[in-house]
Design a protein around this motif. Structure first.
Motif, PDB file in Angstrom:
ATOM      1  N   VAL A 128      41.946  47.496  27.603  1.00 27.41           N
ATOM      2  CA  VAL A 128      42.527  47.735  28.929  1.00 27.41           C
ATOM      3  C   VAL A 128      42.541  49.231  29.224  1.00 27.41           C
ATOM      4  O   VAL A 128      42.491  50.062  28.316  1.00 27.41           O
ATOM      5  CB  VAL A 128      43.968  47.181  29.018  1.00 27.41           C
ATOM      6  CG1 VAL A 128      43.987  45.684  28.768  1.00 27.41           C
ATOM      7  CG2 VAL A 128      44.902  47.892  28.040  1.00 27.41           C
ATOM      8  N   HIS A 180      47.072  50.428  32.303  1.00 29.39           N
ATOM      9  CA  HIS A 180      47.407  49.003  32.378  1.00 29.39           C
ATOM     10  C   HIS A 180      48.875  48.802  32.003  1.00 29.39           C
ATOM     11  O   HIS A 180      49.347  49.357  31.007  1.00 29.39           O
ATOM     12  CB  HIS A 180      46.512  48.213  31.420  1.00 29.39           C
ATOM     13  CG  HIS A 180      46.801  46.745  31.392  1.00 29.39           C
ATOM     14  ND1 HIS A 180      46.391  45.891  32.389  1.00 29.39           N
ATOM     15  CD2 HIS A 180      47.474  45.975  30.490  1.00 29.39           C
ATOM     16  CE1 HIS A 180      46.789  44.662  32.101  1.00 29.39           C
ATOM     17  NE2 HIS A 180      47.448  44.682  30.965  1.00 29.39           N
ATOM     18  N   LYS A 205      44.693  38.337  30.725  1.00 25.71           N
ATOM     19  CA  LYS A 205      44.964  39.723  31.110  1.00 25.71           C
ATOM     20  C   LYS A 205      45.597  39.791  32.496  1.00 25.71           C
ATOM     21  O   LYS A 205      45.132  39.137  33.423  1.00 25.71           O
ATOM     22  CB  LYS A 205      43.656  40.519  31.096  1.00 25.71           C
ATOM     23  CG  LYS A 205      43.796  41.959  31.550  1.00 25.71           C
ATOM     24  CD  LYS A 205      42.439  42.658  31.566  1.00 25.71           C
ATOM     25  CE  LYS A 205      42.547  44.073  32.104  1.00 25.71           C
ATOM     26  NZ  LYS A 205      41.227  44.741  32.145  1.00 25.71           N
ATOM     27  N   GLY A 206      46.659  40.578  32.609  1.00 25.55           N
ATOM     28  CA  GLY A 206      47.339  40.770  33.886  1.00 25.55           C
ATOM     29  C   GLY A 206      48.474  39.807  34.149  1.00 25.55           C
ATOM     30  O   GLY A 206      49.316  40.061  35.015  1.00 25.55           O
ATOM     31  N   THR A 211      51.120  41.282  30.331  1.00 29.36           N
ATOM     32  CA  THR A 211      52.252  42.203  30.429  1.00 29.36           C
ATOM     33  C   THR A 211      53.529  41.459  30.045  1.00 29.36           C
ATOM     34  O   THR A 211      53.877  40.467  30.679  1.00 29.36           O
ATOM     35  CB  THR A 211      52.376  42.745  31.862  1.00 29.36           C
ATOM     36  OG1 THR A 211      51.182  43.471  32.192  1.00 29.36           O
ATOM     37  CG2 THR A 211      53.580  43.654  32.005  1.00 29.36           C
TER      38      THR A 211
END
Length: 666
Positions: free
Chosen positions: A265, A269, A143-144, A170
């Motif tokens: 999320v 996000h 994540k991220g 992302t």
């Protein structure tokens, strides 16, 4: 934001008198049925703006944690929507279709370049995405993290985007036609940890490199954040393979579980970053949220495309552009649709490929660009055998246009020859930054006028203002703005919030209106919108935005070039074409030498940026037309590019004689 260019064009399309109302049969079955239904939604938004959006968000998305706050304007223009809610994009596209009766429904029909077709049901697509997502996690992606996707059209490309979304990474998709340098810039700006690519891509019967371009980009240096290059084996072509860095996709997913718990999320996000050209040399990373973006994708599929359970939807865009994000990877799957994913080009093996594919798969909703329509009009004139009348297009019930304003003549050809005079045409105005359609006819409600995108969708507070931000009267050209934030809007420019504010909420407009960057005029009688063209230094070539500064920077990087200025000129096929005015570090070439150098510079730009950025014309001069203060007078260059007579005052020019040199293309 000079309004001069807008005013020159303000009457274009504004006197179009032909009106085409949707049929009674279409109106009766439409999601938004008739103008009273449209007006009711607009009235609801006007009366309770936040309540309107909250209702739609609860009705159209599945939330793991429901939101309690709809719109947070405390840090305007960095608006937040549904910020305390949690959800997952992949879950909304796939998992809920496993329990609502769509599990064994075809999600994607893949039409390969060579005409072979394969299908994936929602159950099969869910399994592919889960295995892909588990594979990404096994390589330490989480994540991220930012992941670059550099692939051609395929089920695997859609699965790559969905897999990133599933684990909260992302994604940033880079169009497969961009060069190693363009890819390199985007890897560095995003701080990406991985690249997902293919060995090669197939286009127009040819195999074109992808992995080799990734290798070239990484070799330019500064990409130390990249820990993985995941390679889909599309053609089996020979590629270099670096152990420890490169991994085959099929090997990565082979032993992965078929289930993958989604990463829940926050609604804000970042779902993706998509780089688009700006008026400076650096591409800008448009950052979109998860919750608000998904909501608008779902709503516009239902409102604009009026999608029904038995429709076959085909958006001909590439996932490298926002149209492919919103209306291939996310929108159709959010509403449980069946869609075409098309690898090829409209002219291979012949210019009847689109019409043949529609007939083959019984496409009912067809969404393409004016550039494609205009090129196929020409092709049918040259070769009558590829005219759409020679194909069975009876399955069509709705047509769409995207990318740039469609001229009335092309609209009429599309309506009559492709749609048989019975299919509504939704002429959609929107941008990378808006996330989805903003101004468009609703097929079961809005009477259509060729060349006009007609009216804003419910909840979109569009207006036309002057340079001070004051509303202009209907019938007068001005600057298109949106007066209230909406859920799918750009959140910021990645790593550059100040550029975001300056670009989209400029002080000249009080910092409170979203600046679309387009000129527009609103008809005095119908209040319909017609887009008249860009008001900044961004060109719209074949529906793709290219920054003039980016192309100029590429030209000046050539050791032969001293100075360059780039402008757009109208082009009946691509909407706008690129015209470059170049000053060399040597004597101005003429004749065959000029032609040779022009070809070299076109190829140089293609390598620096990509083939789409190649100037159609290059004109050489001893200098560029400048004021005595050294400012290039671009408005004069635009006139020259169009082949028009200069009528403006040139008394402030330092070198008026230079204009004669720049009249002729090489």
């Amino acid at each position: 934001m000079a309004a001069t260019d807008t005013n020159l064009q303000e009457n274009q399309g504004s006197h179009e008198s032909r009106v085409f109302a949707p049929s009674a049969e279409f109106v009766a079955k439409a999601t938004i049925s008739g103008m009273p239904a449209y007006e009711k939604l607009c009235a609801e938004a006007a009366a309770d703006y936040e309540g309107f959006w909250a209702r739609l968000a609860r009705e159209n998305l599945d939330w793991q944690k429901p939101f309690t706050t709809t719109l947070d304007e405390s840090d305007a223009p960095f608006y937040k929507w549904f910020a305390d809610g949690q959800l997952n994009a992949s879950y909304n596209c796939l998992d809920r279709n496993l329990t609502n009766g769509n599990a064994d429904k075809t999600a994607i029909i893949f039409e390969a370049d060579d005409g072979q077709s394969t299908r994936a049901t929602y159950r099969e697509l869910h399994e592919r995405v889960c295995k892909f997502a588990n594979g990404l996690r096994s390589r330490g992606i989480q994540k991220g993290d930012r992941v670059i996707i550099y692939m051609s059209m395929s089920i695997e490309a859609v699965a790559a985007m969905q897999a990133c979304a599933r684990i909260g990474a992302t994604h940033s998709v880079v169009f497969g036609g961009f060069s190693a340098k363009s890819l390199h810039e985007r890897i560095i700006d995003a701080g990406a940890v991985a690249v997902i690519t293919a060995d090669e891509q197939r286009r127009g019967g040819k195999s074109l490199p992808l992995k080799a371009i990734v290798d070239e980009a990484l070799a330019l240096g500064g990409c130390e954040t990249i820990r993985n290059v995941i390679v889909y084996q599309r053609t089996g072509g020979n590629i270099d393979f670096t152990e420890g860095l490169d991994v085959w996709l099929h090997e990565l997913v082979a032993k992965q579980p078929a289930e993958c718990e989604p990463e829940w999320v926050g609604a804000e996000h970042p779902l993706f970053i998509l780089y688009t050209s700006g008026s400076t040399g650096t591409p800008k990373g448009v950052q979109h949220s998860t919750g608000g973006y998904l909501l608008w994708c779902a709503l516009t599929m239902k409102w604009t495309f009026d999608i029904k359970p038995d429709d076959v939807f085909w958006c001909t865009a590439d996932i490298g552009w926002v149209t492919g994000h919103s209306y291939i990877t996310y929108g159709p799957l959010l509403v449980g649709g069946t869609e075409i994913v098309f690898e090829g080009i409209p002219t291979f093996p012949n210019a009847g490929r689109f019409w043949d594919t529609i007939a083959k798969h019984k496409v009912s909703i067809f969404y393409t660009a004016p550039t494609a329509i205009r090129s196929l009009i020409k092709a049918a004139d040259v070769d009558p055998s590829v005219h759409p009348k020679n194909y069975d297009l009876s399955s069509l019930r709705l047509l769409g246009s995207v990318g740039e304003p469609i001229n009335p003549e092309a609209w009429m050809w599309y309506y009559n020859n492709v749609g048989g005079g019975r299919c509504p045409v939704v002429d959609t105005f929107w941008q990378t930054e808006t996330g989805g359609h903003m101004i468009t006819p609703l097929p079961g409600a809005t009477p259509m006028v060729p060349g006009s995108c007609t009216l804003p969708l419910p909840g979109i507070m569009a207006a036309i203002v002057d340079e001070a931000g004051a509303d202009v009267a209907n019938g007068q050209g001005g600057i298109l703005v949106v007066k209230r934030p909406w859920p799918s809007m750009i959140r910021t420019i990645w790593n550059n919030p100040e550029r975001f504010k300056a670009s989209y909420f400029p002080d000249e407009l009080g910092g409170k209106y979203y600046l679309a960057g387009d000129g527009a005029i609103r008809n005095s009688d119908t209040t319909y919108f017609t887009i008249t063209g860009r008001i900044d230094d961004v060109l719209n070539v074949s529906g793709h935005r290219m920054g003039t500064m980016e192309i100029e920077s590429a030209l000046v990087a050539n050791p032969l070039v001293a100075e360059a200025a780039v402008v757009g000129r109208p082009d009946e096929t691509t909407g706008e074409s690129i015209c470059a005015f170049v000053v060399l570090k040597q004597a101005r070439p003429t004749g065959e030498e000029a032609k040779k150098l022009a070809t070299e510079l076109r190829n140089w730009v293609a390598k620096e940026i990509g083939p789409i950025a190649k100037p159609k014309e290059i004109r050489f001069g001893d200098n560029l037309p400048k004021t005595r203060s050294g400012k290039i007078m671009r408005r004069l260059l635009r006139v020259l590019a169009k082949g028009e007579t200069i009528t403006q005052d040139i008394s402030t020019l330092e070198n008026p004689a230079i204009l004669d040199q720049l009249k002729e293309a090489s």
